[in-house]
Design a protein around this motif. Sequence first.
Motif, PDB file in Angstrom:
ATOM      1  N   ALA A   1       3.598 -13.682  11.899  1.00  0.00           N
ATOM      2  CA  ALA A   1       4.211 -12.836  10.555  1.00  0.00           C
ATOM      3  C   ALA A   1       3.394 -13.361   9.518  1.00  0.00           C
ATOM      4  O   ALA A   1       2.379 -14.219   9.553  1.00  0.00           O
ATOM      5  CB  ALA A   1       5.746 -13.114  10.442  1.00  0.00           C
ATOM      6  N   ALA A   2       3.780 -12.841   8.122  1.00  0.00           N
ATOM      7  CA  ALA A   2       3.152 -13.236   7.146  1.00  0.00           C
ATOM      8  C   ALA A   2       3.544 -14.214   5.979  1.00  0.00           C
ATOM      9  O   ALA A   2       4.774 -14.295   6.016  1.00  0.00           O
ATOM     10  CB  ALA A   2       2.967 -11.839   6.207  1.00  0.00           C
ATOM     11  N   GLU A   3       2.935 -15.090   5.552  1.00  0.00           N
ATOM     12  CA  GLU A   3       3.354 -16.177   4.700  1.00  0.00           C
ATOM     13  C   GLU A   3       2.366 -16.485   3.702  1.00  0.00           C
ATOM     14  O   GLU A   3       1.047 -15.549   3.793  1.00  0.00           O
ATOM     15  CB  GLU A   3       3.225 -17.532   5.611  1.00  0.00           C
ATOM     16  CG  GLU A   3       1.926 -17.940   6.040  1.00  0.00           C
ATOM     17  CD  GLU A   3       1.949 -19.438   6.591  1.00  0.00           C
ATOM     18  OE1 GLU A   3       3.066 -19.932   6.427  1.00  0.00           O
ATOM     19  OE2 GLU A   3       0.922 -19.722   6.916  1.00  0.00           O
ATOM     20  N   PHE A   4       2.500 -17.123   2.543  1.00  0.00           N
ATOM     21  CA  PHE A   4       1.693 -17.263   1.464  1.00  0.00           C
ATOM     22  C   PHE A   4       0.771 -18.305   1.869  1.00  0.00           C
ATOM     23  O   PHE A   4       1.088 -19.278   2.546  1.00  0.00           O
ATOM     24  CB  PHE A   4       2.303 -17.877   0.067  1.00  0.00           C
ATOM     25  CG  PHE A   4       2.850 -16.388  -0.423  1.00  0.00           C
ATOM     26  CD1 PHE A   4       2.126 -15.710  -1.177  1.00  0.00           C
ATOM     27  CD2 PHE A   4       4.200 -16.317  -0.825  1.00  0.00           C
ATOM     28  CE1 PHE A   4       2.607 -14.634  -2.115  1.00  0.00           C
ATOM     29  CE2 PHE A   4       4.865 -15.320  -1.440  1.00  0.00           C
ATOM     30  CZ  PHE A   4       4.163 -14.432  -1.984  1.00  0.00           C
ATOM     31  N   ASP A   5      -0.556 -18.219   1.452  1.00  0.00           N
ATOM     32  CA  ASP A   5      -1.332 -19.518   1.683  1.00  0.00           C
ATOM     33  C   ASP A   5      -1.276 -20.422   0.382  1.00  0.00           C
ATOM     34  O   ASP A   5      -0.681 -20.058  -0.420  1.00  0.00           O
ATOM     35  CB  ASP A   5      -2.755 -19.027   2.202  1.00  0.00           C
ATOM     36  CG  ASP A   5      -3.555 -18.310   1.072  1.00  0.00           C
ATOM     37  OD1 ASP A   5      -3.261 -18.254  -0.105  1.00  0.00           O
ATOM     38  OD2 ASP A   5      -4.362 -17.594   1.782  1.00  0.00           O
TER      39      ASP A   5
ATOM     40  N   LYS B   1       5.900  -9.895   1.043  1.00  0.00           N
ATOM     41  CA  LYS B   1       4.656 -10.228  -0.022  1.00  0.00           C
ATOM     42  C   LYS B   1       4.001  -8.918   0.035  1.00  0.00           C
ATOM     43  O   LYS B   1       3.285  -8.604   0.771  1.00  0.00           O
ATOM     44  CB  LYS B   1       4.039 -11.298   0.680  1.00  0.00           C
ATOM     45  CG  LYS B   1       4.721 -12.664   0.758  1.00  0.00           C
ATOM     46  CD  LYS B   1       4.998 -12.961   2.193  1.00  0.00           C
ATOM     47  CE  LYS B   1       5.982 -14.133   2.376  1.00  0.00           C
ATOM     48  NZ  LYS B   1       6.614 -14.150   3.797  1.00  0.00           N
ATOM     49  N   TYR B   2       4.058  -8.367  -1.238  1.00  0.00           N
ATOM     50  CA  TYR B   2       3.331  -6.830  -1.363  1.00  0.00           C
ATOM     51  C   TYR B   2       2.004  -6.979  -1.594  1.00  0.00           C
ATOM     52  O   TYR B   2       1.544  -6.144  -2.187  1.00  0.00           O
ATOM     53  CB  TYR B   2       4.112  -6.161  -2.315  1.00  0.00           C
ATOM     54  CG  TYR B   2       5.562  -5.813  -1.795  1.00  0.00           C
ATOM     55  CD1 TYR B   2       5.794  -4.959  -0.678  1.00  0.00           C
ATOM     56  CD2 TYR B   2       6.785  -6.567  -2.715  1.00  0.00           C
ATOM     57  CE1 TYR B   2       7.185  -4.865  -0.182  1.00  0.00           C
ATOM     58  CE2 TYR B   2       7.739  -6.129  -2.536  1.00  0.00           C
ATOM     59  CZ  TYR B   2       8.206  -5.346  -0.961  1.00  0.00           C
ATOM     60  OH  TYR B   2       9.807  -5.141  -0.570  1.00  0.00           O
ATOM     61  N   LEU B   3       1.259  -7.655  -0.800  1.00  0.00           N
ATOM     62  CA  LEU B   3      -0.210  -7.688  -0.649  1.00  0.00           C
ATOM     63  C   LEU B   3      -0.700  -7.584   0.503  1.00  0.00           C
ATOM     64  O   LEU B   3       0.017  -8.106   1.700  1.00  0.00           O
ATOM     65  CB  LEU B   3      -1.121  -8.740  -1.623  1.00  0.00           C
ATOM     66  CG  LEU B   3      -0.170  -9.977  -1.741  1.00  0.00           C
ATOM     67  CD1 LEU B   3      -1.138 -11.073  -2.066  1.00  0.00           C
ATOM     68  CD2 LEU B   3       0.301  -9.745  -3.136  1.00  0.00           C
ATOM     69  N   GLN B   4      -1.940  -7.182   0.633  1.00  0.00           N
ATOM     70  CA  GLN B   4      -2.815  -7.155   2.023  1.00  0.00           C
ATOM     71  C   GLN B   4      -2.636  -8.585   2.545  1.00  0.00           C
ATOM     72  O   GLN B   4      -3.183  -9.515   1.955  1.00  0.00           O
ATOM     73  CB  GLN B   4      -4.121  -6.696   1.788  1.00  0.00           C
ATOM     74  CG  GLN B   4      -4.569  -6.478   3.400  1.00  0.00           C
ATOM     75  CD  GLN B   4      -6.133  -5.903   3.186  1.00  0.00           C
ATOM     76  OE1 GLN B   4      -6.798  -6.003   2.165  1.00  0.00           O
ATOM     77  NE2 GLN B   4      -6.515  -5.589   4.265  1.00  0.00           N
ATOM     78  N   SER B   5      -2.302  -8.715   3.856  1.00  0.00           N
ATOM     79  CA  SER B   5      -2.189  -9.950   4.369  1.00  0.00           C
ATOM     80  C   SER B   5      -3.470 -10.084   5.289  1.00  0.00           C
ATOM     81  O   SER B   5      -4.127  -9.086   5.953  1.00  0.00           O
ATOM     82  CB  SER B   5      -1.053 -10.258   5.355  1.00  0.00           C
ATOM     83  OG  SER B   5      -1.131  -9.736   6.512  1.00  0.00           O
TER      84      SER B   5
END
Length: 375
Positions: free
Chosen positions: A116-120, A143-147
């Motif tokens: 899944a998507a997380e912040f780096d 997170k509304y940006l391209q992962s």
Amino acid sequence: MIKLWNRKAAKIRLVKKEKCTGCAACYNICPVGAIKMAEDSEGFFGPLIDEQICTKCGLCLKVCPEINKFPVKRAGAPSAYAAWNLDQAERANSSSGGIFSVFANFILEQKGVVFAAEFDQEMGVRHALFEKKEDLPRFRGSKYLQSKIGFSFKEIKGYLEKGKKVFFSGTPCQVAGLRAFLGKDYDNLLTCDLVCHGVCSPRVFKDYLRSLERKYGAKVVSVFFRDKSSGWQKYRIKIIFENGKEYSGCFTKERFFTGFMRNIYLRPSCAMCRYAKIPRVGDITLGDFWGIGEKERFPYNSFEGVSLVLINNEKGRGLFNSCQDRYFAVKRELREAVSGNLHLRVPMRPGRDRKRFFLVFNSKGFDCAAEKYLQ
Ligand SMILES: Cc1cc2nc3c(=O)[nH]c(=O)nc-3n(C[C@H](O)[C@H](O)[C@H](O)COP(=O)(O)OP(=O)(O)OC[C@H]3O[C@@H](n4cnc5c(N)ncnc54)[C@H](O)[C@@H]3O)c2cc1C
């Protein structure tokens, strides 16, 4: 010489830049590492072929979901549910009704892995895997940006072939990319696609954060796109700084959200999205159940968020049924879900000021462009 999406000069002609979703299937399949995912002039990631390394094997073309337009298997109309996680804390910290966490917990208990998507660390977004429940909070929330997918597809294949259960959740184009990369169905793979408005430019988001950091005098340490302290329907963006200060703004008024909602800095391919419709590409689809109860009464408290769950096939049904003690769900008409959620019908339309915004943004930065176009 490296060329980005250069259809004429490169011997390998990838999909046209404006159609490329950046799903990274080509990047994952390349056997000689000739493809990099690089930022374009608007800050979106896409494939870059190094012609010195490329052997012209053509595998990248075979797996591109946009070139091949692989059909989505139809398994009848999806069943629609309004649902929420019975764990109140998980629900409160999720974007909708917290159903992603229900599925992720279940898979982890089955000794499976979740992607899944997380912040780096730089507040970009990336896909990564987790195997422990204590890591789940990082992956919760939109997170509304391209992962960045990185080599997740290759890793997933490795796990699948070892017989591990894998749960992949992402935007529909990412699910399509994964399926194309794998090239066949695996019984131990479960995919969840999100209803998707489109992804914002990571570079625009970073510049917006830098502008807030200057104002608040400290580094950003966390971002919640969907803070629901004023309710699910009046969600706010909440940003916390290293010095303990906090910034919060309602999605209807806040600068970054204004540009997101007006489609000013979404990826060009989102305007041509082939997945903003039914049938869906994942086994299960998650979204917000916007418009719930507008026509037919919905007698439950929806303050903390209601997920829309679409069960798209038998696999999806199996997962949903296996977790039934963890959520509350009510079956609803599919047409209610579709009428409340635009992107189950059509993709977004690029904002009128999109080009002008990027001209100013690229020369003078977010503050200047926002001053002109995001009032
Ligand atoms: C870019 C984007 C646009 C969306 N647009 C809409 C929309 O128009 N209408 C609608 O109803 N719902 C939309 N959603 C889905 C919605 O915001 C929730 O993510 C969804 O309802 C699941 O919520 P939840 O409460 O079950 O779990 P949550 O914990 O809130 O969901 C987290 C899930 O979202 C995934 N995710 C988060 N950020 C990204 C990202 N950048 N790229 C890929 N996956 C990501 C995580 O991997 C995780 O699986 C969008 C989500 C994203 C990421």
